[in-house]
Each structure stands twice: as C-alpha cells, then as structure tokens.
Design a protein around this motif. Sequence first.
Motif, PDB file in Angstrom:
ATOM      1  N   TYR A   1       0.846  -1.206   0.000  1.00 35.65           N
ATOM      2  CA  TYR A   1       0.000   0.000   0.000  1.00 35.65           C
ATOM      3  C   TYR A   1       0.875   1.247   0.000  1.00 35.65           C
ATOM      4  CZ  TYR A   1      -3.459  -3.473   1.297  1.00 35.65           C
ATOM      5  OH  TYR A   1      -4.251  -4.589   1.307  1.00 35.65           O
ATOM      6  N   PRO A   2       1.035   1.930  -1.117  1.00 34.32           N
ATOM      7  CA  PRO A   2       0.548   1.542  -2.445  1.00 34.32           C
ATOM      8  C   PRO A   2       1.436   0.441  -3.046  1.00 34.32           C
ATOM      9  CG  PRO A   2       1.852   3.536  -2.602  1.00 34.32           C
ATOM     10  CD  PRO A   2       1.765   3.214  -1.145  1.00 34.32           C
ATOM     11  N   PRO A   3       0.959  -0.223  -4.102  1.00 34.18           N
ATOM     12  CA  PRO A   3       1.719  -1.330  -4.707  1.00 34.18           C
ATOM     13  C   PRO A   3       3.100  -0.905  -5.201  1.00 34.18           C
ATOM     14  CG  PRO A   3      -0.550  -1.319  -5.492  1.00 34.18           C
ATOM     15  CD  PRO A   3      -0.368  -0.054  -4.725  1.00 34.18           C
ATOM     16  N   THR A   4       3.251   0.365  -5.534  1.00 29.11           N
ATOM     17  CA  THR A   4       4.555   0.830  -6.025  1.00 29.11           C
ATOM     18  C   THR A   4       5.640   0.722  -4.945  1.00 29.11           C
ATOM     19  OG1 THR A   4       3.862   3.078  -5.431  1.00 29.11           O
ATOM     20  CG2 THR A   4       3.639   2.435  -7.752  1.00 29.11           C
ATOM     21  N   LYS A   5       5.245   0.693  -3.673  1.00 33.05           N
ATOM     22  CA  LYS A   5       6.233   0.650  -2.593  1.00 33.05           C
ATOM     23  C   LYS A   5       7.075  -0.623  -2.660  1.00 33.05           C
ATOM     24  CE  LYS A   5       4.776   1.936   1.554  1.00 33.05           C
ATOM     25  NZ  LYS A   5       4.197   1.779   2.912  1.00 33.05           N
ATOM     26  N   MET A   6       6.407  -1.771  -2.869  1.00 29.83           N
ATOM     27  CA  MET A   6       7.131  -3.043  -2.964  1.00 29.83           C
ATOM     28  C   MET A   6       8.025  -3.058  -4.197  1.00 29.83           C
ATOM     29  SD  MET A   6       7.336  -5.871  -1.128  1.00 29.83           S
ATOM     30  CE  MET A   6       9.007  -6.438  -1.431  1.00 29.83           C
ATOM     31  N   ARG A   7       7.515  -2.497  -5.285  1.00 27.42           N
ATOM     32  CA  ARG A   7       8.324  -2.459  -6.512  1.00 27.42           C
ATOM     33  C   ARG A   7       9.556  -1.590  -6.313  1.00 27.42           C
ATOM     34  NH1 ARG A   7       4.879  -0.287 -10.146  1.00 27.42           N
ATOM     35  NH2 ARG A   7       5.881   1.763 -10.205  1.00 27.42           N
ATOM     36  N   ASN A   8       9.379  -0.439  -5.641  1.00 30.86           N
ATOM     37  CA  ASN A   8      10.522   0.435  -5.361  1.00 30.86           C
ATOM     38  C   ASN A   8      11.543  -0.252  -4.456  1.00 30.86           C
ATOM     39  OD1 ASN A   8       8.313   3.257  -5.358  1.00 30.86           O
ATOM     40  ND2 ASN A   8       9.868   2.817  -6.894  1.00 30.86           N
ATOM     41  N   ALA A   9      11.050  -1.026  -3.482  1.00 32.70           N
ATOM     42  CA  ALA A   9      11.956  -1.745  -2.576  1.00 32.70           C
ATOM     43  C   ALA A   9      12.758  -2.796  -3.341  1.00 32.70           C
ATOM     44  CB  ALA A   9      11.159  -2.397  -1.447  1.00 32.70           C
ATOM     45  N   ARG A  10      12.087  -3.517  -4.257  1.00 32.66           N
ATOM     46  CA  ARG A  10      12.809  -4.510  -5.078  1.00 32.66           C
ATOM     47  C   ARG A  10      13.866  -3.823  -5.939  1.00 32.66           C
ATOM     48  NH1 ARG A  10       7.504  -7.077  -5.741  1.00 32.66           N
ATOM     49  NH2 ARG A  10       7.195  -5.841  -7.628  1.00 32.66           N
ATOM     50  N   ASP A  11      13.477  -2.708  -6.561  1.00 34.37           N
ATOM     51  CA  ASP A  11      14.417  -1.981  -7.427  1.00 34.37           C
ATOM     52  C   ASP A  11      15.604  -1.440  -6.627  1.00 34.37           C
ATOM     53  OD1 ASP A  11      12.726  -2.489  -9.534  1.00 34.37           O
ATOM     54  OD2 ASP A  11      11.863  -0.466  -9.616  1.00 34.37           O
ATOM     55  N   ALA A  12      15.329  -0.946  -5.416  1.00 31.74           N
ATOM     56  CA  ALA A  12      16.391  -0.404  -4.579  1.00 31.74           C
ATOM     57  C   ALA A  12      17.371  -1.493  -4.167  1.00 31.74           C
ATOM     58  CB  ALA A  12      15.796   0.269  -3.345  1.00 31.74           C
ATOM     59  N   THR A  13      16.838  -2.654  -3.795  1.00 32.30           N
ATOM     60  CA  THR A  13      17.703  -3.760  -3.403  1.00 32.30           C
ATOM     61  C   THR A  13      18.539  -4.239  -4.589  1.00 32.30           C
ATOM     62  OG1 THR A  13      16.006  -4.397  -1.793  1.00 32.30           O
ATOM     63  CG2 THR A  13      17.746  -5.995  -2.229  1.00 32.30           C
ATOM     64  N   ALA A  14      17.927  -4.263  -5.768  1.00 30.10           N
ATOM     65  CA  ALA A  14      18.667  -4.631  -6.980  1.00 30.10           C
ATOM     66  C   ALA A  14      19.798  -3.635  -7.249  1.00 30.10           C
ATOM     67  CB  ALA A  14      17.729  -4.696  -8.178  1.00 30.10           C
ATOM     68  N   ALA A  15      19.515  -2.355  -7.042  1.00 28.63           N
ATOM     69  CA  ALA A  15      20.546  -1.326  -7.250  1.00 28.63           C
ATOM     70  C   ALA A  15      21.697  -1.510  -6.258  1.00 28.63           C
ATOM     71  CB  ALA A  15      19.936   0.067  -7.098  1.00 28.63           C
ATOM     72  N   ALA A  16      21.361  -1.863  -5.028  1.00 30.38           N
ATOM     73  CA  ALA A  16      22.410  -2.107  -4.033  1.00 30.38           C
ATOM     74  C   ALA A  16      23.248  -3.324  -4.413  1.00 30.38           C
ATOM     75  CB  ALA A  16      21.777  -2.304  -2.653  1.00 30.38           C
ATOM     76  N   ILE A  17      22.604  -4.353  -4.936  1.00 29.41           N
ATOM     77  CA  ILE A  17      23.331  -5.553  -5.369  1.00 29.41           C
ATOM     78  C   ILE A  17      24.285  -5.209  -6.513  1.00 29.41           C
ATOM     79  CG2 ILE A  17      23.024  -7.791  -6.549  1.00 29.41           C
ATOM     80  CD1 ILE A  17      20.455  -8.092  -4.776  1.00 29.41           C
ATOM     81  N   ASP A  18      23.840  -4.336  -7.414  1.00 31.66           N
ATOM     82  CA  ASP A  18      24.719  -3.890  -8.510  1.00 31.66           C
ATOM     83  C   ASP A  18      25.941  -3.150  -7.981  1.00 31.66           C
ATOM     84  OD1 ASP A  18      23.397  -4.951 -10.702  1.00 31.66           O
ATOM     85  OD2 ASP A  18      22.070  -3.208 -10.924  1.00 31.66           O
ATOM     86  N   ALA A  19      25.802  -2.515  -6.820  1.00 28.42           N
ATOM     87  CA  ALA A  19      26.912  -1.749  -6.248  1.00 28.42           C
ATOM     88  C   ALA A  19      27.869  -2.606  -5.434  1.00 28.42           C
ATOM     89  CB  ALA A  19      26.366  -0.613  -5.370  1.00 28.42           C
ATOM     90  N   LEU A  20      27.568  -3.899  -5.277  1.00 30.55           N
ATOM     91  CA  LEU A  20      28.482  -4.797  -4.567  1.00 30.55           C
ATOM     92  C   LEU A  20      29.778  -4.959  -5.355  1.00 30.55           C
ATOM     93  CD1 LEU A  20      26.014  -7.632  -3.522  1.00 30.55           C
ATOM     94  CD2 LEU A  20      27.441  -6.344  -1.913  1.00 30.55           C
ATOM     95  N   ARG A  21      30.883  -4.913  -4.668  1.00 29.80           N
ATOM     96  CA  ARG A  21      32.162  -5.163  -5.319  1.00 29.80           C
ATOM     97  C   ARG A  21      32.311  -6.664  -5.568  1.00 29.80           C
ATOM     98  NH1 ARG A  21      34.725  -3.085  -1.645  1.00 29.80           N
ATOM     99  NH2 ARG A  21      34.962  -5.002  -0.448  1.00 29.80           N
ATOM    100  N   ASP A  22      32.897  -7.031  -6.687  1.00 31.49           N
ATOM    101  CA  ASP A  22      33.174  -8.442  -6.964  1.00 31.49           C
ATOM    102  C   ASP A  22      33.946  -9.051  -5.797  1.00 31.49           C
ATOM    103  OD1 ASP A  22      31.918  -8.503  -9.378  1.00 31.49           O
ATOM    104  OD2 ASP A  22      33.731  -8.523 -10.614  1.00 31.49           O
ATOM    105  N   GLY A  23      33.535 -10.243  -5.387  1.00 29.05           N
ATOM    106  CA  GLY A  23      34.219 -10.931  -4.306  1.00 29.05           C
ATOM    107  C   GLY A  23      33.609 -10.720  -2.941  1.00 29.05           C
ATOM    108  N   THR A  24      32.628  -9.808  -2.829  1.00 22.36           N
ATOM    109  CA  THR A  24      31.960  -9.580  -1.544  1.00 22.36           C
ATOM    110  C   THR A  24      30.953 -10.696  -1.291  1.00 22.36           C
ATOM    111  OG1 THR A  24      32.184  -7.185  -1.794  1.00 22.36           O
ATOM    112  CG2 THR A  24      30.551  -7.967  -0.215  1.00 22.36           C
ATOM    113  N   ALA A  25      30.935 -11.216  -0.070  1.00 25.93           N
ATOM    114  CA  ALA A  25      29.939 -12.214   0.306  1.00 25.93           C
ATOM    115  C   ALA A  25      28.629 -11.492   0.621  1.00 25.93           C
ATOM    116  CB  ALA A  25      30.417 -12.995   1.517  1.00 25.93           C
ATOM    117  N   PHE A  26      27.484 -12.048   0.145  1.00 25.02           N
ATOM    118  CA  PHE A  26      26.221 -11.333   0.376  1.00 25.02           C
ATOM    119  C   PHE A  26      25.036 -12.289   0.403  1.00 25.02           C
ATOM    120  CE2 PHE A  26      25.944 -11.856  -4.158  1.00 25.02           C
ATOM    121  CZ  PHE A  26      24.619 -11.696  -4.521  1.00 25.02           C
ATOM    122  N   ALA A  27      23.932 -11.782   0.962  1.00 23.52           N
ATOM    123  CA  ALA A  27      22.669 -12.524   0.998  1.00 23.52           C
ATOM    124  C   ALA A  27      21.526 -11.516   1.047  1.00 23.52           C
ATOM    125  CB  ALA A  27      22.610 -13.451   2.206  1.00 23.52           C
ATOM    126  N   VAL A  28      20.326 -11.991   0.696  1.00 26.04           N
ATOM    127  CA  VAL A  28      19.119 -11.169   0.753  1.00 26.04           C
ATOM    128  C   VAL A  28      18.111 -11.871   1.652  1.00 26.04           C
ATOM    129  CG1 VAL A  28      17.277 -10.047  -0.540  1.00 26.04           C
ATOM    130  CG2 VAL A  28      19.534 -10.313  -1.594  1.00 26.04           C
TER     131      VAL A  28
END
Length: 469
Positions: free
Chosen positions: A76-103
């Motif tokens: 509520y609104p539905p765009t909030k979940m989509r923005n959260a997914r997009d933001a997390t994807a953007a953060a994953i793109d900013a991970l340096r190669d070799g960093t250990a990570f999980a979601v």
Amino acid sequence: MANFSKSTVPQFSVDVYQNEFLPEGGREVNAIVTVTSTGGGTSGGTLTELTTSSASRGAAGAAVVLMVDCSGSMDYPPTKMRNARDATAAAIDALRDGTAFAVVAGTHVAKDIYPGNGGLAIADPQTRDQAKEALRRLSAGGGTAIGTWLRLADRLLNTVGSPLGEQVIRHGILLTDGRNEHESPEDLRAAIDAAAGRFTCDARGVGTDWEVKEVTGIASALLGTADIVADPAGLAADFTRMMEHAMGKEVADVSLRLWTPVGVQIKFVKQVAPRVEQLTDRRTEVGPRAGDYPTGSWGDESRDYHICVQVPEAGIGQEMLAARVSLVLPQPSGHDPSGHGPSGGAPQTGTSQTLSQGLVRAVWTDDMVASTSINPQVAHYTGQAELAQAIQQGLDARKSGNLDGATAKLGRAVQLAAASGNEDTAKLLAKVVDVVDEVAGTVRLKAKVAEADEMTLETRSTKTVRVKK
C-alpha cells in the motif's frame, strides 16, 4: 584478501583539542578528539573507483546482508514493494566483486531468499543476476518482527570467515515501512543486543508509518546510519549510496581505547560528528584503568569524539596526564601484533595493534583568562549535542500535547542551529515551526505539520556540522 599489516591498514591520526588549563579547585577536563583515517577505503567515491581500489579485498574481506520488509503494508501503495525490489537490486549492482552477500525477506518471520542455503553467495555477474531474479519473486504479505530479521542476518554474516584469520567487515542494510508489531519490544531489544559488536547496520524507514525510535535505535546500537525515505521512489538512489559507502570500508572493529590514571573518573564519552552517538555505556574493560569504546568500520573518513573526565584536585602549577586516547585494532589469534603498548603509561592489553594515540592534559593555573577560556571545538560540540537533545525533547513534548514545552525546546533548537551554522537542521526546523527571531530562539508552532517533515527532523536530529574554519 584483507591484510592488516602496517602497509595496508589505513593510516589513523588522533588530534586532541582542549583547554588544558584549570583554575584552583577545578576538576572537569573536556577534550574533542578528532580521528582521521586516510589511505584506506574510498568512502563516498564512485562505484568504479570503489571496485578498482578495493578489488584485492576478496570474498572474506567483506560480507553484506540486505533485509527487505515484505510485510503486508508494503503493498500500500503497490509501487512501494516495486521500489523496494528496485532499490535492493541497485544495491546488489553496487556490490564489489568478491563480496559475500545474501538477501533476507522480512515479515513476522525472516526468510533467506538468496542464496537460500543458509550461507552467503560471492558477488560476481552471475550471482548478482540470480539475486535480482529472486527479488522479482518477492511479494508483500504478513507482519513485522524485525528482531527475527536481525538474528538471521547475524547467523548468515557469521558463516563467512577469513582463512588467514583476518577481520571481516560484516554489514547489514535494513528497510522497513512499519512498526514492529509482531514481537515484543523486549524480543527486538534482545536481538539488537545480540547483534551489537558482531555487525554494523544501516536502517531506513520508507513512507511515514514506521516508528522513528525503533529505526534509529537499531542503527545507533549497531553503529550504522538511520534515515527516512519519505518517497519510495528515492529508495534506489539511497540504497546505492549506502552500499557504495559500505564498500568503502577497509578495516573493521576499531575501538577507541581510553586509559586514565588513578583517581580520574570518566564522566562521558560520545561521538559528536558526523552525528551524536552516546558511547559511555558501551565500554568494555581491557585492563587496569583501560576500556574500549566501539567505533565500527572505517574507510577514508574523519570523526570527532567528546571526552569528559574528572581529575583529582591539585594545586596551582601542577599538571597531569588526564587521559590517553588510542585507536586500537584487534589482531587475529596467533597474529604477531605490530603495535606496542603506549610508552610510559598503560600497557597494551590483549592482542591488539595501536593505530594512533593522543593525550588529554590538565594544568592548574591562577591565570583566570587561561582557565576560563572555552576551547572552540568543545563549545561547538557541546552546542550540537544540546541541539539534538532539544529537538528530540521538543518533538516528544509536541506529541504529548505540551505545546509550551515544545515551543521552548524547539525555539532553543532554532537558536543553536543558527549559532552553529547547522543549515540543514535549521531548514528542517523551519518546516515544524515558524521562526520569529532565530537569534533569540523565538518561534511559533505550525498549526499543521506534514508527518514526513516531523519524522525527517526527528530522524536526522543527531546529525552535526563541524566547526567552521
């Protein structure tokens, strides 16, 4: 792989600002300690710079867990979940190669949605794509129990270790849009306490339905940052900045060690820049009259700390060492520390390396001009700490219906913000009060205040500015 030899640890410097002169009978000594780290991380740099400069760190050098609120309110609104997914994807793109990570997907329970095997993945083009594919399947539903998210993040982050026994930089990023309604405050507090000292965590509240003190409390205890993202559309940019900042960290678990002579009592230790953070109660005893205060992870950056001690009475002309301040780095077991105990004072306690140190002095004088002068750094940060407190007390009074109290406290905050040149805080205050006279601190409470404006002021109340040169 991180190698904390003298050649690769960022260079730390400690500068002490104080008026060491006390009048006869004077006992309180105040000092601002500026700690600066250079030649290590590239905090605040571009993603390309971060990746290039830190590519040698490797998988065991850093580990990150992203905790995403997937409770029902995220729809509520539905765009909030989509923005959260997009933001997390953007953060994953900013991970340096070799960093250990999980979601982690957080509701009234916590689920490891990637890599999903109870461990961490190693960032590379393939695992980033796989993680973003897992994000696309996220949907909103369920309650909110943030303590369960933190406990899972802690377990995941501590599955990674360095084969050389070196320090691993462990970091969490947490996003929530609601109040922690599906576990007791005691359960959340216990989860935060269990995570403290094990990983750092940045926390963000999206929208206006979350509890400021919950989010700021998590970030404070876990030595991270807290902020509001009132418009979910701003999440991706904020997450990218957070991840780039995390990727700029080069050394973990640095402590501020305070050694005091016999008869000296510590009144408080607090970080005062870039934000106010009370550290007094976080002391860990490490030896006779020596204690460590956690500062978390460091890249290229500078922070200020306010130390206040009470010394024994002494006569005119006498002087003493009131405190010795050191930056120390724990060494892995079996590692031969390259740092040695400070000469002529407190011995090195435990297995740790001294990165830098400074001295706080006390000198008794009958020169009234010298003994009554307040060091500009001490005066400035005393005002900044009072500013943060005045904002928090003023907003609490406003919420409880004490309008006179709110007006007085927020008026004092306006006065302090103007006097110290804290323009960002002054602008936030002006959205909550009408300023009649900023120098005198005369204000009127606004009849209507946007909830986002009030929450932004409260969330950012502890941010400080440094002394103008």
